[in-house]
Design a protein around this motif. Sequence first.
Motif, mmCIF file in Angstrom:
data_model
loop_
_atom_site.group_PDB
_atom_site.id
_atom_site.type_symbol
_atom_site.label_atom_id
_atom_site.label_comp_id
_atom_site.label_asym_id
_atom_site.label_seq_id
_atom_site.Cartn_x
_atom_site.Cartn_y
_atom_site.Cartn_z
ATOM 1 N N MET B 61 0.843 -1.197 0.000
ATOM 2 C CA MET B 61 0.000 0.000 0.000
ATOM 3 C C MET B 61 0.888 1.262 0.000
ATOM 4 N N CYS B 62 0.524 2.215 -0.842
ATOM 5 C CA CYS B 62 1.322 3.445 -0.930
ATOM 6 C C CYS B 62 0.415 4.605 -1.314
ATOM 7 N N ASN B 63 0.810 5.812 -0.920
ATOM 8 C CA ASN B 63 0.041 7.003 -1.303
ATOM 9 C C ASN B 63 0.470 7.523 -2.673
ATOM 10 N N GLN B 64 1.537 6.948 -3.238
ATOM 11 C CA GLN B 64 2.019 7.364 -4.555
ATOM 12 C C GLN B 64 1.907 6.196 -5.544
ATOM 13 N N VAL B 65 1.933 6.548 -6.822
ATOM 14 C CA VAL B 65 1.985 5.502 -7.865
ATOM 15 C C VAL B 65 3.124 5.902 -8.813
ATOM 16 N N CYS B 66 4.353 5.609 -8.417
ATOM 17 C CA CYS B 66 5.513 6.033 -9.206
ATOM 18 C C CYS B 66 5.640 5.157 -10.451
ATOM 19 N N LYS B 67 6.076 5.806 -11.530
ATOM 20 C CA LYS B 67 6.116 5.104 -12.817
ATOM 21 C C LYS B 67 7.158 3.994 -12.863
ATOM 22 N N HIS B 68 8.167 4.067 -11.984
ATOM 23 C CA HIS B 68 9.255 3.088 -12.066
ATOM 24 C C HIS B 68 9.136 2.018 -10.975
ATOM 25 N N CYS B 69 8.048 2.020 -10.202
ATOM 26 C CA CYS B 69 7.991 1.198 -8.976
ATOM 27 C C CYS B 69 8.064 -0.300 -9.294
ATOM 28 N N HIS B 70 9.059 -0.968 -8.716
ATOM 29 C CA HIS B 70 9.206 -2.411 -8.962
ATOM 30 C C HIS B 70 8.241 -3.221 -8.098
ATOM 31 N N LEU B 245 15.728 -1.412 -11.932
ATOM 32 C CA LEU B 245 15.763 -2.777 -12.454
ATOM 33 C C LEU B 245 14.538 -3.027 -13.338
ATOM 34 N N PRO B 246 14.742 -3.821 -14.385
ATOM 35 C CA PRO B 246 13.626 -4.078 -15.305
ATOM 36 C C PRO B 246 12.595 -5.033 -14.695
ATOM 37 N N VAL B 247 11.858 -4.512 -13.739
ATOM 38 C CA VAL B 247 10.863 -5.303 -13.013
ATOM 39 C C VAL B 247 9.589 -4.460 -12.916
ATOM 40 N N SER B 248 8.446 -5.110 -13.058
ATOM 41 C CA SER B 248 7.134 -4.501 -12.840
ATOM 42 C C SER B 248 6.923 -3.200 -13.632
ATOM 43 N N ARG B 249 6.623 -2.086 -12.941
ATOM 44 C CA ARG B 249 6.250 -0.871 -13.682
ATOM 45 C C ARG B 249 7.400 -0.296 -14.496
ATOM 46 N N TYR B 334 21.198 -8.019 -13.727
ATOM 47 C CA TYR B 334 22.126 -7.112 -14.415
ATOM 48 C C TYR B 334 22.008 -5.682 -13.869
ATOM 49 N N GLY B 335 20.845 -5.332 -13.347
ATOM 50 C CA GLY B 335 20.634 -3.986 -12.815
ATOM 51 C C GLY B 335 21.508 -3.689 -11.608
ATOM 52 N N CYS B 336 21.855 -4.717 -10.843
ATOM 53 C CA CYS B 336 22.679 -4.498 -9.639
ATOM 54 C C CYS B 336 24.177 -4.563 -9.941
ATOM 55 N N THR B 337 24.528 -4.976 -11.169
ATOM 56 C CA THR B 337 25.954 -5.176 -11.457
ATOM 57 C C THR B 337 26.462 -4.247 -12.550
ATOM 58 N N ALA B 338 25.630 -3.286 -12.958
ATOM 59 C CA ALA B 338 26.032 -2.381 -14.042
ATOM 60 C C ALA B 338 26.853 -1.223 -13.486
#
Lengths: 110, 349
Positions: B61-70, B245-249, B334-338
């Motif tokens: 649950m969150c008060n925001q809906v960020c475009k990048h949220c994993h 990271l390329p996950v979810s949103r 790959y997102g954590c090792t770039a």
Amino acid sequence: MSTYYNPSDLAKFGNISEWQPEMGRKFFDYYGEVFKEGALSEREKSLIALAVAHVVQCPYCIDAYTSDALQKGADEAQMMEAVHVGAAIKGGATLVHATMMMNKAKELTM
Amino acid sequence: MKSLHAQHHALADSAYQLTVLNPAETVGTSFPPFAGKLRAAGLLPLRPTAISVLQVNVGKMCNQVCKHCHVDAGPDRTEIMTRETMQQCLDALAQTDIEVVDLTGGAPEMNPDFRWFVEGISALGRQIIVRCNLTIIVANKKYNDLPEFFARHGVRVVSSLPHFAAGRTDAQRGEGVFERSIRALGMLNAVGYGVEGSGLNLDLVYNPSGAFLPGSQISLEREFKQRLGREHHVTFNNLLAITNLPVSRFLDYLVESGNYDGYMDKLVQAYNPVAAANVMCRSTVSVGWDGLLYDCDFNQMLDLPVTGNASRHIRDFDLASLEARSIVVNQHCYGCTAGAGSSCGGATA
């Protein structure tokens, strides 16, 4: 070849060393050194590069330094201002030569 | 904006996300398997070093809906951790020397038992991190005293602020978020957070608002300090640069904007074996809102739980079995090792 510029060629920039390894190596060493943080920050250097890329109208450089400036933390306003700086210098460089024209015209006219 | 879950979007399904990340060659661009990179570096199977962080996701649950949220978090997400599961976390902590408890969400403060949980962890004498989205502090009167509450328990506040320019922040996190975040930062500063010598730590998180990697953490921190100080009179301790990271949103954004292949290529090209050796999953166990255990918050959102003989649920927490596990890896890693690496604590290399 259907166009003179191919976006995929940007990734082949390093290949220019193939036909002249020594000069290529020296160029890329220098290039790497230039963009390191120094008296100017990496972001400031990236914005200068972006402005110059527009002035020399290099599509590869515009592609590369748009990404690079974003990555270095610049925002759209900073990037557009940098391009205006380039445009002002290019426009100014044209116009300041008008003084030569004026000198010459004054020389030739009564 | 609704969560992918509320939209019944295909990418709300973690199995489908894994299909996108691991396409059949006939369907999409295939990138080299991440596991192969670890093998080449002598890091496969990836083993924990020592577990020093328990990261607890107390709900979506969150008060925001960020475009990048994993996490695909938002006001429409109802999955939140119960007090019973929180008690199981406290029991697990009591039987170990795990030093740090990292509370995340959603907006963790929206869980009705959040303060009870923080008080419980504080009583155990562990360091507490709260990943506070800032705007929650000003979202409702009942949250206005969060800065004082955090200060009472010596909580380290880690807050996302993707840019010092309002436009870039709002583009990622929603209209008006920058202005509300600055107001909340002012309230945190007012009780001593981010103020030199106060001992109250306020760190900001920079993550790119688009399909590019973060730049140098040190340079960005300097720039943020100058701009936020000069223009908004806000101070903070450290800036943590985190890669999306390329996950979810964020995966949805990459696919929808046509940036997926280019971004994955950037991550793969920037693979750094030093960052691979320092990935945070080697020192972290992640707890889901329902008590299930994962190697990290990203694996949690992809429904990739811990494997092998390790304990699967916080009620069965067994440190030795978890320290002996093999960490589950996939293409998103790959997102954590770039480049300079990325973790919940910022750059790693």
